[in-house]
Design a protein around this motif. Structure first.
Motif, PDB file in Angstrom:
ATOM      1  N   MET A  23       0.852  -1.196   0.000  1.00 48.24           N
ATOM      2  CA  MET A  23       0.000   0.000   0.000  1.00 48.24           C
ATOM      3  C   MET A  23       0.888   1.246   0.000  1.00 48.24           C
ATOM      4  N   THR A  24       0.510   2.216  -0.832  1.00 46.85           N
ATOM      5  CA  THR A  24       1.257   3.464  -0.896  1.00 46.85           C
ATOM      6  C   THR A  24       0.307   4.631  -0.720  1.00 46.85           C
ATOM      7  N   LEU A  25       0.632   5.549   0.187  1.00 46.71           N
ATOM      8  CA  LEU A  25      -0.148   6.762   0.403  1.00 46.71           C
ATOM      9  C   LEU A  25       0.591   7.936  -0.221  1.00 46.71           C
ATOM     10  N   PRO A  26      -0.118   9.014  -0.557  1.00 48.78           N
ATOM     11  CA  PRO A  26       0.589  10.207  -1.042  1.00 48.78           C
ATOM     12  C   PRO A  26       1.646  10.650  -0.030  1.00 48.78           C
ATOM     13  N   GLY A  27       2.877  10.763  -0.487  1.00 49.28           N
ATOM     14  CA  GLY A  27       3.961  11.189   0.391  1.00 49.28           C
ATOM     15  C   GLY A  27       4.662  10.070   1.120  1.00 49.28           C
ATOM     16  N   LEU A  28       4.137   8.840   1.017  1.00 46.44           N
ATOM     17  CA  LEU A  28       4.762   7.711   1.728  1.00 46.44           C
ATOM     18  C   LEU A  28       4.711   6.476   0.840  1.00 46.44           C
ATOM     19  N   ASP A  29       5.769   6.252   0.085  1.00 46.98           N
ATOM     20  CA  ASP A  29       5.909   5.076  -0.766  1.00 46.98           C
ATOM     21  C   ASP A  29       6.535   3.960   0.070  1.00 46.98           C
ATOM     22  N   LEU A  30       5.700   2.986   0.450  1.00 48.60           N
ATOM     23  CA  LEU A  30       6.178   1.943   1.351  1.00 48.60           C
ATOM     24  C   LEU A  30       7.248   1.058   0.704  1.00 48.60           C
ATOM     25  N   ASP A  31       7.239   0.932  -0.618  1.00 43.84           N
ATOM     26  CA  ASP A  31       8.271   0.132  -1.274  1.00 43.84           C
ATOM     27  C   ASP A  31       9.648   0.764  -1.093  1.00 43.84           C
ATOM     28  N   ARG A  32       9.692   2.088  -1.052  1.00 50.08           N
ATOM     29  CA  ARG A  32      10.969   2.787  -0.854  1.00 50.08           C
ATOM     30  C   ARG A  32      11.261   2.965   0.640  1.00 50.08           C
ATOM     31  N   PHE A  33      10.195   3.153   1.418  1.00 55.00           N
ATOM     32  CA  PHE A  33      10.364   3.408   2.847  1.00 55.00           C
ATOM     33  C   PHE A  33      10.755   2.130   3.609  1.00 55.00           C
ATOM     34  N   GLY A  34      10.197   1.001   3.204  1.00 54.64           N
ATOM     35  CA  GLY A  34      10.411  -0.247   3.933  1.00 54.64           C
ATOM     36  C   GLY A  34      11.877  -0.603   4.134  1.00 54.64           C
ATOM     37  N   PRO A  35      12.695  -0.615   3.090  1.00 48.20           N
ATOM     38  CA  PRO A  35      14.114  -0.948   3.280  1.00 48.20           C
ATOM     39  C   PRO A  35      14.828   0.017   4.228  1.00 48.20           C
ATOM     40  N   TRP A  36      14.482   1.310   4.139  1.00 47.54           N
ATOM     41  CA  TRP A  36      15.107   2.273   5.055  1.00 47.54           C
ATOM     42  C   TRP A  36      14.718   1.961   6.497  1.00 47.54           C
ATOM     43  N   LEU A  37      13.430   1.673   6.742  1.00 44.38           N
ATOM     44  CA  LEU A  37      12.966   1.397   8.105  1.00 44.38           C
ATOM     45  C   LEU A  37      13.624   0.139   8.656  1.00 44.38           C
ATOM     46  N   ARG A  38      13.732  -0.907   7.824  1.00 41.19           N
ATOM     47  CA  ARG A  38      14.342  -2.151   8.311  1.00 41.19           C
ATOM     48  C   ARG A  38      15.822  -1.973   8.636  1.00 41.19           C
ATOM     49  N   GLU A  40      15.844  11.118  -1.748  1.00 36.17           N
ATOM     50  CA  GLU A  40      15.585  10.075  -2.737  1.00 36.17           C
ATOM     51  C   GLU A  40      14.618   9.017  -2.197  1.00 36.17           C
ATOM     52  N   VAL A  41      14.478   8.929  -0.874  1.00 31.19           N
ATOM     53  CA  VAL A  41      13.626   7.886  -0.299  1.00 31.19           C
ATOM     54  C   VAL A  41      12.148   8.250  -0.443  1.00 31.19           C
ATOM     55  N   LEU A  42      11.746   9.399   0.089  1.00 37.11           N
ATOM     56  CA  LEU A  42      10.338   9.801   0.043  1.00 37.11           C
ATOM     57  C   LEU A  42      10.117  11.138  -0.662  1.00 37.11           C
ATOM     58  N   GLY A  43      11.175  11.703  -1.217  1.00 40.12           N
ATOM     59  CA  GLY A  43      11.020  12.990  -1.887  1.00 40.12           C
ATOM     60  C   GLY A  43      11.185  14.170  -0.966  1.00 40.12           C
ATOM     61  N   ALA A  44      11.426  13.918   0.314  1.00 37.76           N
ATOM     62  CA  ALA A  44      11.611  14.978   1.311  1.00 37.76           C
ATOM     63  C   ALA A  44      12.219  14.347   2.550  1.00 37.76           C
ATOM     64  N   PRO A  45      12.872  15.133   3.402  1.00 40.91           N
ATOM     65  CA  PRO A  45      13.368  14.585   4.672  1.00 40.91           C
ATOM     66  C   PRO A  45      12.195  14.085   5.525  1.00 40.91           C
ATOM     67  N   PHE A  46      12.465  13.112   6.371  1.00 40.93           N
ATOM     68  CA  PHE A  46      11.426  12.598   7.270  1.00 40.93           C
ATOM     69  C   PHE A  46      12.092  11.989   8.492  1.00 40.93           C
ATOM     70  N   TYR A  47      11.285  11.719   9.514  1.00 39.48           N
ATOM     71  CA  TYR A  47      11.822  10.992  10.656  1.00 39.48           C
ATOM     72  C   TYR A  47      10.789   9.989  11.152  1.00 39.48           C
ATOM     73  N   VAL A  48      11.275   9.030  11.917  1.00 39.44           N
ATOM     74  CA  VAL A  48      10.429   7.979  12.471  1.00 39.44           C
ATOM     75  C   VAL A  48      10.572   7.999  13.980  1.00 39.44           C
ATOM     76  N   MET A  49       9.435   7.914  14.660  1.00 38.23           N
ATOM     77  CA  MET A  49       9.449   7.908  16.122  1.00 38.23           C
ATOM     78  C   MET A  49       8.470   6.864  16.654  1.00 38.23           C
ATOM     79  N   GLU A  50       8.560   6.650  17.930  1.00 38.19           N
ATOM     80  CA  GLU A  50       7.691   5.709  18.627  1.00 38.19           C
ATOM     81  C   GLU A  50       6.224   6.127  18.488  1.00 38.19           C
ATOM     82  N   ARG A  51       5.359   5.138  18.333  1.00 36.34           N
ATOM     83  CA  ARG A  51       3.927   5.400  18.399  1.00 36.34           C
ATOM     84  C   ARG A  51       3.496   5.281  19.858  1.00 36.34           C
TER      85      ARG A  51
END
Length: 339
Positions: A1-16, A94-105
């Motif tokens: 699944m891909t949402l506008p601004g969040l391409d999971l195919d590109r994001f997944g490898p970075w997160l792992r 190059e990952v999502l088209g903009a800087p981003f960060y990941v934090m605890e839910r």
């Protein structure tokens, strides 16, 4: 699944790579939050994370600075201020088209409406509002240099810049004469007090920008988009003026009306509780309330300006203009209440 601004195919490898053990099957949901930055929940079915990135399209380089949000929350991790755990910042566009960060839910509720708190009862509401004030005092007690934030802003001249900035903002949204705004600005500009000791300013501190857990404790302070170094009493004053906005006859323009719930600390109780927990000089607090009213009036007048030009979408924008003058009145009154 891909949402506008969040391409999971590109994001997944970075997160792992950033968080060991993340599963391969990711799902994402867009959630509202913050002034403009985009927020998503991502899950692999076992764990969940929050992803924050700037809005889609072109934005000013400093307007939605992911690194600043990430940095301030990471710096506050060892302090008494509850913040989510930060997992990683990605500056590679190059990952999502903009800087981003990941934090605890973080599990918790950002209470917004008086009706939500009314269901909890006055005693719980009092505990929550007390914790809100005490956490703000704890934030303002943090020494920026001690947590690596000595260069996070320019605290010298902070109040003068605030007065000047919001005058420019109001001028840029001019559609009508506002004599009360002229008077309030003149009084503020003519009597800027000596600033209290520099500290970390959240910039938009209120109940719906914190998450409250099931035990009525503040689980996390969120939405640090406006954070900087400056005079922290501006945080306290803005929180109070948000409450005053909810008291106005056109209360529907309020950002939230949670402060109207039975049991929520009164304005006097908020000031007293903050004063008891803080060593800051409150003798010129009227100025800060006046400045907060002027700032909020400038923001709302900007919304009114866009409404008149057909640039807003949704209900409720037609009444915002009628709240500006009463709000300015509260600012002028504050200068007399707290000379």
């Amino acid at each position: 699944m891909t949402l506008p601004g969040l391409d999971l195919d590109r994001f997944g490898p970075w997160l792992r790579a950033a968080v060991p053990g993340v599963g391969t099957d990711l799902d994402a949901t867009f959630i509202a939050g913050g002034k403009s930055n985009l927020t998503y929940t991502v899950t692999d079915g076992a764990s969940s994370w929050i992803v924050r990135r700037p809005p889609l399209g072109h934005v000013l380089a400093t307007a939605h600075d992911m690194a600043r949000e990430y940095r301030v929350m990471a710096a506050l991790a060892p302090t008494a201020v509850p913040v989510p755990t930060m997992y990683g910042l990605c500056a590679d566009t190059e990952v999502l088209g903009a800087p981003f960060y990941v934090m605890e839910r973080v599990d918790g509720t950002p209470y917004r409406a008086a009706a939500e708190l009314a269901e909890l009862g006055p005693e719980r509401t009092q505990r929550i509002s007390s914790a809100l004030v005490e956490t703000l005092a704890d934030l303002h007690a943090v020494d920026p240099a001690a947590v690596g934030l000595a260069d996070f802003g320019r605290p010298t001249g902070f109040l003068e810049r605030q007065v000047r900035r919001w005058k420019q903002q109001l001028d840029a949204s001019h559609t009508r004469d506002l004599p009360l705004a002229t008077e309030l600005h003149a009084r503020l500009a003519a009597d800027v007090p000596a600033e209290s000791a520099a500290g970390i300013v959240h910039g938009d501190y209120r109940l719906d920008n914190v998450l409250v857990d099931g035990g009525d404790r503040l689980a996390a302070v969120i939405d640090w988009e406006m954070a900087t170094l400056g005079d922290p009493l501006t945080d306290l004053a803005l929180m109070i003026v948000y409450s005053r906005l909810a008291d106005l006859p056109n209360g529907q323009v309020a950002v939230a009306d949670a402060t109207q719930a039975p049991g929520f600390l009164t304005e006097g109780e908020i000031i007293a509780r903050y004063t008891a927990r803080s060593e800051r000089d409150m003798s010129r607090f009227g100025f800060y309330l006046g400045l907060a009213a002027y700032k909020l009036a400038a923001i709302l007048e900007g919304i009114h300006y866009r409404y008149l030009r057909g640039q807003t979408v949704g209900a409720g924008f037609d009444v915002i203009g009628s709240a500006i003058e009463p709000l300015l009145e509260t600012g002028l009154t504050a200068l007399k209440e707290h000379p």
